[in-house]
Each structure stands twice: as structure tokens, then as C-alpha cells.
Design a protein around this motif. Structure first.
Motif, PDB file in Angstrom:
ATOM      1  N   ALA A  90       0.971  -1.249  -0.051  1.00 39.34           N
ATOM      2  CA  ALA A  90       0.081   0.090  -0.067  1.00 39.34           C
ATOM      3  C   ALA A  90       0.647   1.222   0.120  1.00 39.34           C
ATOM      4  O   ALA A  90       0.472   2.163  -0.783  1.00 39.34           O
ATOM      5  CB  ALA A  90      -0.937  -0.041   1.129  1.00 39.34           C
ATOM      6  N   TYR A 102      -7.321   0.297  -0.912  1.00 36.36           N
ATOM      7  CA  TYR A 102      -7.049   0.461   0.514  1.00 36.36           C
ATOM      8  C   TYR A 102      -8.184   1.369   1.334  1.00 36.36           C
ATOM      9  O   TYR A 102      -7.318   2.317   1.781  1.00 36.36           O
ATOM     10  CB  TYR A 102      -5.498   0.670   0.805  1.00 36.36           C
ATOM     11  CG  TYR A 102      -4.686  -0.480   0.139  1.00 36.36           C
ATOM     12  CD1 TYR A 102      -4.239  -1.410   0.593  1.00 36.36           C
ATOM     13  CD2 TYR A 102      -4.043  -0.039  -1.362  1.00 36.36           C
ATOM     14  CE1 TYR A 102      -3.448  -2.610  -0.081  1.00 36.36           C
ATOM     15  CE2 TYR A 102      -3.419  -0.906  -1.845  1.00 36.36           C
ATOM     16  CZ  TYR A 102      -2.998  -2.162  -1.225  1.00 36.36           C
ATOM     17  OH  TYR A 102      -2.262  -3.115  -1.792  1.00 36.36           O
ATOM     18  N   HIS A 114      -6.748   2.456   4.887  1.00 38.03           N
ATOM     19  CA  HIS A 114      -5.264   2.609   5.226  1.00 38.03           C
ATOM     20  C   HIS A 114      -4.874   4.157   5.677  1.00 38.03           C
ATOM     21  O   HIS A 114      -5.682   5.078   5.267  1.00 38.03           O
ATOM     22  CB  HIS A 114      -4.522   2.214   3.776  1.00 38.03           C
ATOM     23  CG  HIS A 114      -3.143   2.034   4.096  1.00 38.03           C
ATOM     24  ND1 HIS A 114      -1.906   3.202   4.241  1.00 38.03           N
ATOM     25  CD2 HIS A 114      -2.317   0.977   4.423  1.00 38.03           C
ATOM     26  CE1 HIS A 114      -0.972   2.481   4.351  1.00 38.03           C
ATOM     27  NE2 HIS A 114      -0.685   1.329   4.440  1.00 38.03           N
TER      28      HIS A 114
END
Length: 265
Positions: free
Chosen positions: A138, A168, A171
Motif C-alpha cells: 500500500a 485500501y 489505510h
């Protein structure tokens, strides 16, 4: 009596005779007006020609917009595929245990590495003999978008950053990616789209690491849209919500931005 009655009838006839003569039927037909008719026809023709031109212009504009939309969709699809390929490659490396290049993701120029302090050795310290393979795909996916933005490839950067946020959503870098996508739109000259993305990033996650930045650049976008009063509201929200907790860069830029917008306080 007969003489008086006759005189009365005669007087009546004499009085009404001119009126009766005036009420004669008119048998002559109205004469045509060729000049007026010709002018009306010419005027109608001109209006039809003008209308046809307008319709042609609208059709041409619609075709051009269709081509542009098709090109944008094709470009976005290519960006999505490229981003997906990069992410897939990173995940494959991680699964195979192959170390990927280590990069440091950053965003504003102010977050570049600090120069060495005078009097201290700049010789790099020894590192462990075995390099760590614990890479975060990521982080690398976000950095790919950042590098595209930094290189001025705004369309590619926007596609990569949106792909990151989609892959993501939870995230910590998602706040960064959405903010940077808005900044890329602003740099590209799409102030309205930038304002929408930046406002959504702040509202969607006000505790995100780049939520305050999104408020600041929302104000910048509104200035590009000639809405200084709305920009002042964004700057006011930034101060009210984050205050002294905002990054030093924003604290430094905010007074100048408020002055440019002619904010009252």
C-alpha cells in the motif's frame, strides 16, 4: 295631412339618401403587396437558416463532447489497469519474498529530508547485514501516485491515487491519497472538481492525517473559482477545528491565504 306626411317622408329620404349611397358593396378585390410578402419570405428563410446553423453547432458540440468523454474513459481505464498491475506486482513480490525497492513516501516539498546538522558526521551508519523484506504494498502504491504527481503527470497521478483509495479504503495513506488527488486536479486547472474531492476528504475523515490540508486547499480551489467569501469559511473551519494542531506548513501559509481572500479575521 297627406301634404305634411309626404313632406316628412321626402325629407327623410333626402337625409338618408347620401348614407344609403355610401353603403355600396365593394366589389374590387384587395391588391396584393408583393414587396411585403417578399420581405416576409426572406425573413422566414433567414430565420430557418439561422436555426439550422444552431442545430448544426449543437450536434457538432455533442459529437466533440462524446469523443472527449470516450478519450477520458479510455485514459482512466488504462490508468486503472496500470495501477492494478503495479499493485499486483508488488503483492507478488511480497508473496515470493523478493525485496522490493524501498522508497520514502512524502507529499509536500516541506517534508523532504532535513539537511545534516553542522558539526555532525554525515557518514551513513552501518546497517544490518540482512535487509528487511517487510515492505508494505500500500505504501508503495501510494508512492507511485505521488511520484506521478511530482512529475507533473496529473491525469496518471489521479488515476493511481483513486485506485489506491479503492484498494485500501481503511489505510492511513487514504487520507493522503484523496488529498493529493484533489491537489492534482487543482494543479491541472480543474478547480471545481478539486473542491469537491477535497471537501469530501475532510468530511469523510476529519481525523485523517491530511484532512486539515484538504481544508486549506479547498480554500485555494474556491479562490480559483472567484469565491473568496467561501474560501474564508474554509480557512475559518481549518482554524476552528485544528488550531495549533495543524502542521507547521499550514500555519505558515494560512495568514497569507486569508489576506489574499480578504478575510475579516
Amino acid at each position: 295631412m297627406r301634404t305634411v306626411l309626404f313632406s316628412t317622408v321626402a325629407a327623410t329620404l333626402l337625409v338618408t339618401a347620401p348614407a344609403a349611397a355610401q353603403v355600396q358593396p365593394q366589389y374590387s378585390a384587395a391588391q396584393p403587396q408583393p414587396a411585403a410578402t417578399q420581405a416576409s419570405v426572406i425573413n422566414l428563410d433567414n430565420r430557418i437558416v439561422a436555426l439550422e446553423r444552431q442545430i448544426a453547432d449543437l450536434l457538432r458540440a455533442e459529437e466533440e463532447n462524446g469523443r472527449r468523454i470516450s478519450q477520458l474513459e479510455s485514459t482512466l481505464q488504462q490508468e486503472r489497469e496500470a495501477s492494478a498491475q503495479r499493485i499486483s506486482t508488488l503483492e507478488s513480490r511480497l508473496a515470493a519474498g523478493t525485496p522490493a525497492p524501498t522508497v520514502t513516501a512524502s507529499e509536500p516539498a516541506s517534508e523532504k529530508p532535513k539537511p545534516a546538522v553542522a558539526g555532525k558526521s554525515s557518514t551513513p551508519k552501518p546497517v544490518a547485514a540482512v535487509a528487511s523484506t517487510d515492505t508494505d504494498p500500500a505504501e508503495e502504491a501510494y508512492d507511485a501516485g505521488y511520484q506521478l504527481w511530482k512529475a507533473g503527470k496529473y491525469d496518471e497521478a489521479i488515476g493511481a491515487l483513486r485506485a489506491f483509495s479503492s484498494a485500501y479504503p481503511n489505510h492511513r495513506r487514504t487520507s493522503w491519497a484523496n488529498n493529493l488527488a484533489g491537489r492534482a486536479m487543482l494543479d491541472k486547472g480543474e478547480a471545481r472538481a478539486a473542491a469537491e474531492v477535497l471537501l469530501a476528504n475532510y468530511r469523510g475523515n476529519p481525523k485523517g492525517e491530511r484532512a486539515a490540508d484538504s481544508l486549506f486547499y479547498l480554500g485555494q480551489s474556491l479562490m480559483k473559482l472567484d469565491q473568496p467569501s467561501q474560501a474564508c469559511k474554509a480557512y475559518g473551519e481549518l482554524e476552528a477545528v485544528y488550531g495549533s494542531n495543524m502542521r507547521a506548513d499550514l500555519q505558515k501559509m494560512l495568514p497569507t491565504a486569508k489576506t489574499q481572500a480578504k478575510c475579516k479575521s
